[in-house]
Motif scaffolding. Structure first.
Motif, short mmCIF file in Angstrom:
data_model
loop_
_atom_site.label_atom_id
_atom_site.label_comp_id
_atom_site.label_asym_id
_atom_site.label_seq_id
_atom_site.Cartn_x
_atom_site.Cartn_y
_atom_site.Cartn_z
N PRO A 139 0.77 -1.19 0.26
CA PRO A 139 0.08 0.12 0.14
C PRO A 139 0.85 1.23 -0.01
O PRO A 139 2.16 1.07 0.51
CB PRO A 139 -0.79 0.08 1.39
N ALA A 140 0.20 2.50 -0.46
CA ALA A 140 1.10 3.56 -0.61
C ALA A 140 1.68 3.85 0.85
O ALA A 140 0.75 4.06 1.87
CB ALA A 140 0.13 4.84 -1.13
N GLY A 141 2.86 4.17 0.74
CA GLY A 141 3.58 4.80 2.14
C GLY A 141 3.65 4.04 3.19
O GLY A 141 4.00 4.20 4.21
N ILE A 142 3.70 2.50 2.74
CA ILE A 142 3.91 1.58 4.00
C ILE A 142 4.82 0.48 3.36
O ILE A 142 4.79 0.00 2.01
CB ILE A 142 2.53 0.68 4.08
N THR A 143 5.69 -0.02 4.13
CA THR A 143 6.61 -1.04 4.19
C THR A 143 6.31 -1.96 5.33
O THR A 143 6.02 -1.71 6.26
CB THR A 143 7.94 -0.80 3.96
N CYS A 144 6.56 -3.31 4.97
CA CYS A 144 6.48 -4.28 5.94
C CYS A 144 7.06 -5.44 5.83
O CYS A 144 7.31 -5.92 4.72
CB CYS A 144 4.81 -4.60 6.25
N TRP A 145 7.83 -6.17 6.69
CA TRP A 145 8.62 -7.21 6.49
C TRP A 145 8.57 -8.12 7.98
O TRP A 145 8.49 -7.56 9.08
CB TRP A 145 10.23 -6.89 6.43
N PRO A 146 8.71 -9.49 7.76
CA PRO A 146 8.83 -10.33 8.92
C PRO A 146 10.17 -10.17 9.58
O PRO A 146 11.16 -10.16 9.23
CB PRO A 146 8.44 -11.89 8.20
N GLU A 147 10.03 -10.71 10.88
CA GLU A 147 11.10 -10.71 11.74
C GLU A 147 11.19 -12.20 12.09
O GLU A 147 11.23 -12.45 13.19
CB GLU A 147 11.10 -9.90 13.18
N GLY A 148 11.76 -12.93 11.43
CA GLY A 148 11.84 -14.31 11.33
C GLY A 148 10.91 -15.21 10.53
O GLY A 148 10.12 -14.78 9.90
N ASP A 149 11.47 -16.42 10.46
CA ASP A 149 10.65 -17.40 9.46
C ASP A 149 9.15 -17.88 9.83
O ASP A 149 8.52 -18.21 9.04
CB ASP A 149 11.74 -18.71 9.24
N ASP A 150 8.89 -17.68 11.18
CA ASP A 150 7.91 -18.08 11.74
C ASP A 150 6.58 -17.27 11.40
O ASP A 150 5.42 -17.66 11.68
CB ASP A 150 7.89 -18.71 13.16
N LEU A 151 6.87 -15.94 10.91
CA LEU A 151 6.01 -15.08 10.47
C LEU A 151 4.93 -14.80 11.76
O LEU A 151 3.61 -14.49 11.55
CB LEU A 151 5.09 -15.62 9.22
#
Length: 201
Positions: free
Chosen positions: A20-32
């Motif tokens: 989405p506009a203006g948003i970044t997101c990523w996991p902190e680890g493989d278990d999500l």
């Protein structure tokens, strides 16, 4: 569990390839289970230019229960408390809220970004800020801009971060330690320069 993981992998693909506009997101680890997100303050708001970091915890019963989301970066806002917790319908299940399994991390983060730019003073977590927003708006805007400049444009500094809800202090991360060393080095250089100038005089 497999259904939950499959869904989260699809959501992660969406967040990676068409966020989405203006948003970044990523996991902190493989278990999500834990994600980090960064929301950019919208233009023409008191939060413009700010980078607001959030922490997202995905429960075992997701998507039947909503994710737990809080702001890590300090923000002056009537719907966000001192621990970074957010008052937003989509983060609560019915009948108190509007969460449904059709929602996802992208729609939640989009709703939070909209709330950031358009506070709801009628359902506040911070009643004093809500009153200021309604009746002393110029004062509210001045403070919100000041906090954005001080905290959201330096999001990795310890002073820019909310305390954990439990009250525990956040330990220094590597980037924080580098900042501390850099400040110490600058201070030492300035002191040495001052001493040399005095000796010449």
């Amino acid at each position: 569990m497999a259904q939950r993981m499959g869904r989260l992998r699809k959501e992660l693909q969406q967040l990676t390839h068409s966020p989405p506009a203006g948003i970044t997101c990523w996991p902190e680890g493989d278990d999500l289970t834990l994600f980090t997100a960064v929301i950019m303050g919208e233009e023409n708001t008191v939060y413009a230019g700010g980078m607001f970091r959030l922490e997202i915890e995905v429960p075992d019963r997701y998507p039947f229960l909503p994710p737990k989301v809080r702001f890590v970066t300090k923000v002056y806002h009537p719907n966000i408390d001192d621990a970074g917790r957010i008052c937003l319908d989509v983060l609560k299940v019915a009948p108190a809220g509007s969460w449904r399994p059709i929602h996802n991390l992208a729609s939640v983060l989009t709703s939070i970004r909209l709330l950031l730019g358009s506070p709801n003073p009628h359902d506040p977590l911070m009643t004093d800020i809500a009153e200021e927003y309604q009746f002393k708006n110029a004062q509210f805007e001045s403070t919100a801009r000041e906090w954005t400049e001080k905290y959201a444009k330096n999001p990795d500094l310890p002073s820019a971060l909310h305390q954990e809800p439990s009250g525990k202090k956040r330990s220094l991360q590597p980037e924080d330690e580098e900042e501390r060393k850099s400040e110490h080095s600058r201070g030492s250089a300035e002191e040495e320069k001052s001493n040399n100038k005095k000796q010449k005089q």
